[in-house]
Design a protein around this motif. Structure first.
Motif, short mmCIF file in Angstrom:
data_model
loop_
_atom_site.label_atom_id
_atom_site.label_comp_id
_atom_site.label_asym_id
_atom_site.label_seq_id
_atom_site.Cartn_x
_atom_site.Cartn_y
_atom_site.Cartn_z
N VAL A 142 35.39 -50.46 33.81
CA VAL A 142 35.04 -49.40 32.87
C VAL A 142 36.24 -49.11 31.98
CG1 VAL A 142 34.13 -47.07 32.63
CG2 VAL A 142 33.68 -48.38 34.71
N VAL A 143 36.01 -48.97 30.69
CA VAL A 143 37.09 -48.62 29.77
C VAL A 143 36.79 -47.24 29.18
CG1 VAL A 143 38.40 -49.32 27.73
CG2 VAL A 143 37.34 -51.07 29.19
N ALA A 144 37.77 -46.35 29.29
CA ALA A 144 37.57 -44.98 28.80
C ALA A 144 38.87 -44.45 28.22
CB ALA A 144 37.07 -44.08 29.93
N PRO A 158 38.05 -77.89 42.76
CA PRO A 158 37.53 -77.36 41.48
C PRO A 158 36.29 -76.48 41.63
CG PRO A 158 37.09 -79.72 41.69
CD PRO A 158 38.01 -79.35 42.81
N LYS A 159 35.61 -76.56 42.77
CA LYS A 159 34.40 -75.74 42.95
C LYS A 159 34.74 -74.34 43.47
CE LYS A 159 31.53 -79.06 41.77
NZ LYS A 159 30.98 -79.99 42.74
N VAL A 160 35.98 -74.15 43.85
CA VAL A 160 36.39 -72.82 44.31
C VAL A 160 36.87 -72.05 43.09
CG1 VAL A 160 37.89 -71.51 45.86
CG2 VAL A 160 36.99 -73.72 46.57
N THR A 161 35.91 -71.52 42.36
CA THR A 161 36.25 -70.83 41.12
C THR A 161 36.42 -69.34 41.37
OG1 THR A 161 33.92 -70.59 40.62
CG2 THR A 161 35.05 -72.51 39.70
N ARG A 162 37.23 -68.75 40.53
CA ARG A 162 37.54 -67.33 40.68
C ARG A 162 37.60 -66.74 39.29
NH1 ARG A 162 43.56 -65.99 42.77
NH2 ARG A 162 43.26 -63.97 43.69
N TYR A 163 36.94 -65.61 39.15
CA TYR A 163 36.96 -64.88 37.89
C TYR A 163 37.46 -63.46 38.18
CZ TYR A 163 34.10 -68.63 35.92
OH TYR A 163 33.63 -69.85 35.49
N PRO A 164 37.89 -62.77 37.15
CA PRO A 164 38.37 -61.40 37.39
C PRO A 164 37.28 -60.49 37.94
CG PRO A 164 39.20 -62.19 35.29
CD PRO A 164 38.22 -63.22 35.77
N LEU A 165 36.03 -60.70 37.54
CA LEU A 165 34.92 -59.88 38.04
C LEU A 165 33.91 -60.79 38.74
CD1 LEU A 165 34.26 -57.62 34.90
CD2 LEU A 165 35.56 -57.01 36.96
N ALA A 166 33.34 -60.28 39.81
CA ALA A 166 32.35 -61.06 40.54
C ALA A 166 31.13 -61.32 39.65
CB ALA A 166 31.92 -60.30 41.79
N HIS A 167 30.53 -62.47 39.86
CA HIS A 167 29.32 -62.81 39.10
C HIS A 167 28.28 -63.33 40.08
CE1 HIS A 167 26.58 -64.01 36.13
NE2 HIS A 167 26.93 -65.27 36.02
N GLY A 168 27.21 -62.58 40.25
CA GLY A 168 26.13 -63.03 41.13
C GLY A 168 26.35 -62.69 42.60
N VAL A 169 27.54 -62.99 43.09
CA VAL A 169 27.82 -62.69 44.50
C VAL A 169 29.20 -62.05 44.61
CG1 VAL A 169 26.44 -64.60 45.38
CG2 VAL A 169 28.87 -64.96 44.93
N VAL A 170 29.36 -61.28 45.67
CA VAL A 170 30.70 -60.78 46.05
C VAL A 170 31.10 -61.46 47.34
CG1 VAL A 170 30.60 -58.57 44.86
CG2 VAL A 170 29.68 -58.76 47.17
N CYS A 195 33.15 -48.83 27.31
CA CYS A 195 32.65 -50.16 27.68
C CYS A 195 32.52 -50.25 29.19
CB CYS A 195 33.64 -51.22 27.18
SG CYS A 195 33.32 -52.89 27.74
N VAL A 196 31.47 -50.90 29.63
CA VAL A 196 31.37 -51.32 31.03
C VAL A 196 31.18 -52.83 31.01
CG1 VAL A 196 30.02 -51.23 33.15
CG2 VAL A 196 30.42 -49.13 31.83
N LEU A 197 32.12 -53.52 31.57
CA LEU A 197 32.09 -54.98 31.55
C LEU A 197 31.71 -55.48 32.94
CD1 LEU A 197 32.81 -57.60 29.92
CD2 LEU A 197 35.08 -57.45 30.97
#
Lengths: 800, 163
Positions: free
Chosen positions: A114-116, A92-104, A71-73
Motif C-alpha cells: 500500500v502506498v500512502a 530457474p524454476k525457483v522464482t521469487r518476486y517481491p509480492l506473492a502471486h497466486g500462492v504464498v 495505490c495498492v499493488l
C-alpha cells in the motif's frame, strides 16, 4: 617477527581516532530513514498469515477509499512487469518476486503493498485489505522436505532440493579404513541471523526526464545496482544507487533486492518518490533475512595418539521458501573445511533444502561459523573419546607455522599463521590454570561450571569462487574492488570508494592507507562514496574483504600518484628516478635536500603547468586502481577443488561458564580471544569488530532463534522473543593480538570483519557441555537457551 | 481520513517548539519527521532496543513508547542537544570518539543518552553500574566493550577536568 611486522608504519597499526565517529556520536549520521525527498510517499505491507496457501482474491476497495492512499499493488501486476529474482544456484524454476502471486509460501510473505501519504496511513489502509486464502499443505522439517514425496514448496522445481553434491577430496574411504578409531555425531545450528538494530530501508525516485531511477538504501550487497536494473527491465545505467548512505549494521543480511524492486517499480509507476522502511516485525518475518539453519552429521576417523585422519561432513541447510545467495553459504566453508588442522582427506555433502519458512540470507561468515561449530564439537568428541586433553589434541593436529603455504584437501592454500602461539596467547590471557581451578572449585561447591575452547579460521578477502563451484553455468572468477584517488589544486586528497559502509570504518581505512603511502596526515584526507554510475567496480564489503581489497586498491592508487609525483620531479629537476627520494609529499635529490620540489609545487605543476610536465603523463593528479582478488581468477577443478579465499585469519577462544542451577542461565565468567589477522590497519576497529562478533556469537550460542510453531508461524517476531545479548550478557573480553602477515596483501593485512563470531559459538557450546559433563549429558543444538539447559538438568536429575 | 490535531509545546534542546499533532503521533516520529531531529533512531518501536532514547526532564525514556502529546509542557534533550553549540562533540561524545565506541552509529545516540543520564546521577560508576545503565540499549556491532570504556573515560575526565 610478529611484532616487527606490525611496526615500521607511520599510520597503519597506530591508535588513531576514526573519521566516522564524530558524526555518529552527535546524531549526524545519514541513514536511509533520515533521507527526506520532496513529496515522498510511504509503503506498508499486507502479509500472509499462512505457511502455504492459494490466494483466491484480494479486495482493496476499502483501503483505496481512504483519503491519502494512492495505490495498492499486488503480485498479479508486479510479477508481469518485473523479472524474477533467481537463486544463486542453477534452479530457474525457483522464482521469487517481491509480492506473492497466486500462492504464498511462508507466513509473513508479502502479498500486497500500500502506498500512502504517511506510513501510519499506509498501515491503516493495509488493515482494510481483505485477502481470501485457501490454505495448502506445507513442510517445515528440512529432513522431511529433502525426501522424495515431500510436499513441494516450488512444485515446478520438482523437489525441495536447491543444491546437493557429494565432494570427495583425497582417499577418504582408505583413511577411514586405516584409522584406529571412528566416531559420529550430529549437531544442529539454530535459525538465527545478524538482526541489525537498523531494519532495512529503501527510497527510490524516478526521473522521467532523464529516465533515471535514483535509489537510497541501507544496502550491503554485491552487484546490487545491476540486479535492481535487471529485475526492473532497465539498462544498468538507468539505476543510480547512492552509496553515501550510512548503513545501521548489516553483517551480511542487508540484501533488500526484493524491497528495492518493489519500491523502484512503485516510484516509476506513480511518479513520485516512494520509500519502504521495514518495521521490526516486517524485518524479522518478511524481510527475508534469516540465517543458516543447519543439521550437521559428522564422522571422524582418528588414531589413538590423537592424529585426525579424515572427515565426512553432511550439512543439511534449511534455506526457507526462497533463496538469494543462501545456498552458496554451504560453499564458502569448502575453503576452510578442515579448519586449522592437518586432515588428510574430506568428504563433504552440502544439501540446500527449501521449506515453508522465511528465506535465508547471507550472515556474517557466510556459513563458516556453523561449520566451525560442527568441526570444533567433533574435535572435543575425539578428545573425550580418547581421554585426551582438548588443548593437546588441537596442538597435535594444528598446521605448524613452518608448513605455510598449506594446501588443504579441498584445493585452498592457507597463506600464513601461527596457530600454536595464538592459542597459547589466549590461554595465557585467560590464565588457564586459574580458570581450571575456578571451574573445579565451583564444581566442588556443587555448581555447574565448564571451560570451552575453540580454534578456527576466518577466510578473508571475499572472493566469490563458490559461485562457479556450485553452478557450472556461472563462470565468475573475479571479485575485484577499486579505489580512485584525487589530489586537487589545493593539494587536498580525496579517496573515492564505491559502496556504502555498515560500520566497518572504511573511510578510516582508505584515509589511513592513502596517508601511509603518500605520507600525508589521514585526518586531512576526505573519503567519499561514489554513486553507482560514478563508481569503479566493487563487490561491496562482504567476506571480510575490505582491509584486503579496498585497502589494496587504495594502496595501488596511491602508489600511482606517488609515481606521478616522482616523474614530475625527475623531469623538472632533470634527474633519474633512481636518484630521487620521497618524504611526506616532497621529492628531493638524494644527498642534496635543497634540490627539492614540495607537495604544493608538484601539485601545481600537475594541475596548471603542462609545459613542465614530462611527456606521456596526464595533467591533473588522479589515479584509479582496480584489483582482482589475490590468488583468484581460476575455475574449480572437476572434483570441486578451488582456491576459495586468499587470506586466513585465525582465532582461539577460551571461556569459563557457570550455570545457575535454579534457572539454567549460563554466565560467562571469563572470556579471552587470541586473534591473528595479520597487520592491523586500525587496531581499535579490529578489536571493536572482534568484540562485536563475540557478542553476536554469544547470541547464536545461547539466546537467538527464529522459532516456528508446528503450523508454520514465526514465534520470535520481536525483541521480546528474539533475544539479542545486552551489555549484561556480554562479559568483558580480553583480546590478545598476534600478527602473521599475509604474503598476498599490500601491507600484510588479512580480514577481520567476521572475527569473533566464527569461533565464539563453538567455544561457548563447548563450555556449556563441559559444565554439563558431570551430569553425563550434553546439548547438541544451538541456541542452548537457559530453558533448554534447565530442562536438560531437570531431566537428568529425574533420571530421564 | 482527517485526524484531530492537538497543540503541543515542548522545549527541545533549549528551544521551545510548538506544533499541531495527531494524538497517535509517537514522540520519536515527532522528533524525526516534524522537527527533523534525525539523530534519534527508531530501531524496534516496541521499547526494547533503546535507539530512540531521549532525556525527558533529564530522565532517559523511550521516545517510541510515548506519544508526542504526552511530552507537552516538558523539556526534552536529544542527542543533538548533547553536542557543543557548533555541533562538534560534547565531552561524553568526545569520549565515545576516543574509545571508538561506535561502529555503524545506529544505536550510538541512545547509548550516549543513557550514559549521560548515568553520569549525571552517578559520576563515578563501577563497570557493573555502567553495564546496567546501558543494559536497555542494544548494540549489534561493538559487543559493548568500547562503549563501557568510553563511559569510564568520560567519568574519569569529569573527575579530573582539564585546566
Amino acid at each position: 617477527m610478529s611484532a616487527a611486522a606490525q611496526k615500521g608504519f607511520r599510520y597503519i597499526g597506530k591508535k588513531r581516532r576514526t573519521k566516522e565517529d564524530p558524526r555518529f556520536v552527535t546524531g549526524r549520521g545519514r541513514f536511509v530513514a533520515d533521507i527526506a525527498l520532496a513529496g515522498m510517499k510511504h509503503v506498508a505491507l499486507v502479509t500472509s498469515p499462512h505457511a502455504a496457501a492459494r490466494i483466491k482474491a484480494i479486495r482493496a476497495d476499502r483501503a483505496l477509499a481512504l483519503a491519502g492512499v494512492h495505490c495498492v499493488l499486488t503480485g498479479a501486476e508486479l510479477c508481469a512487469a518485473v523479472e524474477p529474482l533467481l537463486p544463486g544456484v542453477d534452479a530457474p524454476k525457483v522464482t521469487r518476486y517481491p509480492l506473492a502471486h497466486g500462492v504464498v509460501r511462508y507466513a509473513g510473505e508479502w502479498v500486497a503493498a500500500v502506498v500512502a501519504d504517511t506510513r501510519a496511513l499506509a498501515e491503516d489502509a493495509a488493515e482494510r485489505i481483505e485477502v481470501d486464502y485457501e490454505p495448502a499443505e506445507y513442510v517445515l522439517d528440512p529432513e522431511k522436505a529433502v525426501l522424495p514425496g515431500s510436499v513441494l514448496v516450488h512444485p515446478l522445481h520438482g523437489s525441495n532440493v536447491l543444491y546437493r553434491r557429494k565432494f570427495v577430496w583425497g582417499p577418504v574411504e582408505a583413511d577411514f579404513a586405516r584409522a584406529e578409531h571412528k566416531l559420529a555425531l550430529r549437531v544442529r545450528w539454530g535459525r538465527s541471523a545478524t538482526v541489525p538494530i537498523e531494519t532495512f530501508g529503501v527510497a527510490a525516485q524516478w526521473d522521467p526526464g532523464r529516465q533515471l531511477l535514483d535509489v537510497w538504501a541501507s544496502i550491503q550487497m554485491p552487484k546490487y545496482p545491476d540486479q535492481t536494473a535487471r529485475a526492473l527491465r532497465l539498462p544498468g545505467n538507468a539505476v543510480r544507487v547512492h552509496f553515501d548512505v550510512d548503513v545501521g549494521g548489516s553483517f551480511g543480511v542487508k540484501r533488500g533486492l526484493k524491497h528495492t524492486v518493489l519500491v523502484g517499480y512503485l516510484a516509476r509507476k506513480l511518479g513520485y518518490p516512494v520509500r519502504l522502511i521495514e518495521d521490526r516485525l516486517e524485518n524479522m518475518r518478511g524481510g527475508d533475512m534469516h540465517g543458516p539453519d543447519r543439521i550437521f552429521d559428522v564422522q571422524v576417523a582418528f588414531d589413538g595418539d590423537g592424529t585426525i585422519r579424515s572427515l565426512k561432513i553432511r550439512a543439511l541447510d534449511d534455506v526457507g521458501a526462497y533463496a538469494g545467495r543462501s545456498p552458496l553459504q554451504l560453499g564458502k566453508p569448502v575453503g576452510a573445511i578442515v579448519g586449522p588442522y592437518q586432515i588428510h582427506s574430506v568428504e563433504y555433502e552440502p544439501i540446500s533444502v527449501m521449506t515453508n519458512k522465511t528465506a535465508q540470507e547471507a550472515v556474517r561468515g557466510f556459513g563458516q561459523s556453523p561449520t566451525n561449530y560442527a568441526l570444533e564439537t567433533a574435535i572435543d568428541r575425539v578428545a573425550r573419546h580418547l581421554g585426551m586433553d582438548r588443548i593437546a589434541l588441537r596442538q597435535k593436529n594444528f598446521i605448524r607455522k613452518d608448513q605455510f603455504p598449506y594446501l588443504i584437501p579441498s584445493g585452498t592454500s592457507y597463506d600464513s599463521g601461527d596457530f600454536h602461539t595464538v592459542l597459547d596467547k589466549a590461554l595465557a590471557a585467560a590464565d588457564y590454570p586459574a580458570l581450571l581451578a575456578a571451574r573445579d572449585a565451583a564444581r566442588r561447591a556443587g555448581r555447574l561450571a565448564g571451560i570451552g575452547i575453540s580454534s578456527c579460521l576466518e577466510p578473508s578477502g571475499g572472493n566469490s569462487a563458490f559461485e562457479p563451484l556450485f553452478n557450472p553455468k556461472n563462470e565468475t572468477t573475479t571479485w575485484m574492488d577499486s579505489c580512485l584517488v584525487r589530489v586537487d589544486l589545493s593539494g587536498a586528497i580525496t579517496g573515492v570508494m564505491n559502496t556504502s559502509s555498515a560500520g566497518q570504518g572504511h573511510d578510516t581505512l582508505v584515509a589511513t592507507v592513502l596517508g601511509e603511502v603518500l605520507e600525508r596526515a589521514p585526518d586531512t584526507i576526505r573519503v567519499v562514496h561514489a554513486d553507482s554510475l560514478n563508481a569503479l567496480p566493487s563487490n561491496s564489503p562482504v567476506g571480510s574483504r575490505m582491509a584486503i581489497m579496498l585497502g589494496g586498491a587504495a594502496a595501488g592508487a596511491a602508489r600511482k600518484i606517488k609515481a606521478a609525483l616522482f616523474a614530475i620531479a625527475a623531469h623538472k629537476l632533470n634527474q633519474d628516478l633512481a636518484d630521487l627520494e620521497y618524504h611526506e609529499g616532497s621529492v628531493s635529490v638524494k644527498g642534496d635536500a635543497k634540490r627539492m620540489l614540495s607537495w604544493d609545487q608538484l601539485v601545481e605543476i600537475a594541475h596548471r603547468k603542462f609545459h613542465q610536465m614530462p611527456s606521456g603523463l596526464e595533467p591533473g593528479l588522479q589515479a584509479k586502481f582496480v584489483w582482482e582478488v589475490p590468488t583468484g581468477g581460476a575455475l574449480p577443478t572437476a572434483d570441486g577443488r578451488i582456491q576459495m579465499y586468499p587470506c586466513f585469519s585465525f582465532e582461539a577462544h577460551v571461556v569459563l561458564v557457570e550455570i545457575d542451577p535454579a534457572t539454567g542461565q549460563p554466565k560467562l565468567v571469563r572470556y579471552a580471544c587470541g586473534h591473528d589477522c595479520g597487520v592491523m590497519i586500525s587496531p581499535d576497529i579490529v578489536h571493536g569488530m572482534t568484540c562485536g562478533g563475540i557478542a553476536h556469537g554469544i547470541g547464536a550460542a545461547l539466546y537467538e532463534k527464529f522459532a516456528y510453531s508446528d503450523n508454520g508461524q514465526l514465534e520470535s517476531q520481536s525483541f521480546m522473543d528474539y533475544l539479542i545479548p545486552s551489555a549484561m550478557e556480554v562479559p568483558a573480553i580480553a583480546i590478545v593480538d598476534h600478527c602473521s602477515p599475509s604474503p598476498h596483501t599490500s601491507f600484510g593485512q588479512k580480514g577481520s570483519g567476521e572475527a569473533g563470531y566464527l569461533g565464539a559459538p563453538a567455544a561457548i557450546a563447548c563450555a556449556v557441555n563441559d559444565a554439563l559433563a558431570p551430569l553425563g549429558t550434553s546439548i547438541d543444538a544451538l541456541p542452548m537457551t537457559p530453558l533448554q539447559i534447565w530442562t536438560r538438568m531437570r531431566d537428568v536429575r529425574a533420571g530421564n | 481520513m482527517s485526524e484531530q490535531l492537538y497543540p503541543i509545546s515542548i522545549e527541545v534542546n533549549g528551544t521551545l517548539r510548538e506544533a499541531l499533532v495527531p494524538a497517535r503521533l509517537s514522540l520519536v516520529d515527532f522528533l524525526r519527521d516534524t522537527l527533523r531531529l534525525t539523530g534519534t533512531h527508531a530501531g524496534c518501536e516496541h521499547g526494547i532496543c533503546g535507539a530512540c532514547s531521549v532525556l525527558l526532564d533529564g530522565e532517559p525514556v523511550r521516545s517510541c513508547l510515548m506519544y508526542a502529546v504526552q511530552a507537552d509542557g516538558r523539556k526534552l534533550t536529544t542527542i543533538e542537544g548533547l553536542a557543543q553549540p557548533d555541533g562538534t562533540p560534547g565531552a561524553l561524545q568526545d569520549a565515545f570518539c576516543e574509545a571508538h565506541a561506535t561502529q555503524c552509529g545506529f544505536c550510538t545516540p541512545g547509548m550516549v543518552i543513557s550514559a549521560h543520564a548515568l553520569l549525571e546521577t552517578n559520576p563515578a560508576p563501577s563497570e557493573h553500574e555502567i553495564r546496567e545503565a546501558i543494559g536497555g540499549n542494544l548494540c549489534r556491532c561493538t559487543g559493548y566493550q568500547q562503549i563501557v570504556d568510553a563511559i569510564k573515560l568520560a567519568a574519569a575526565k569529569r573527575e579530573a577536568p582539564t585546566p
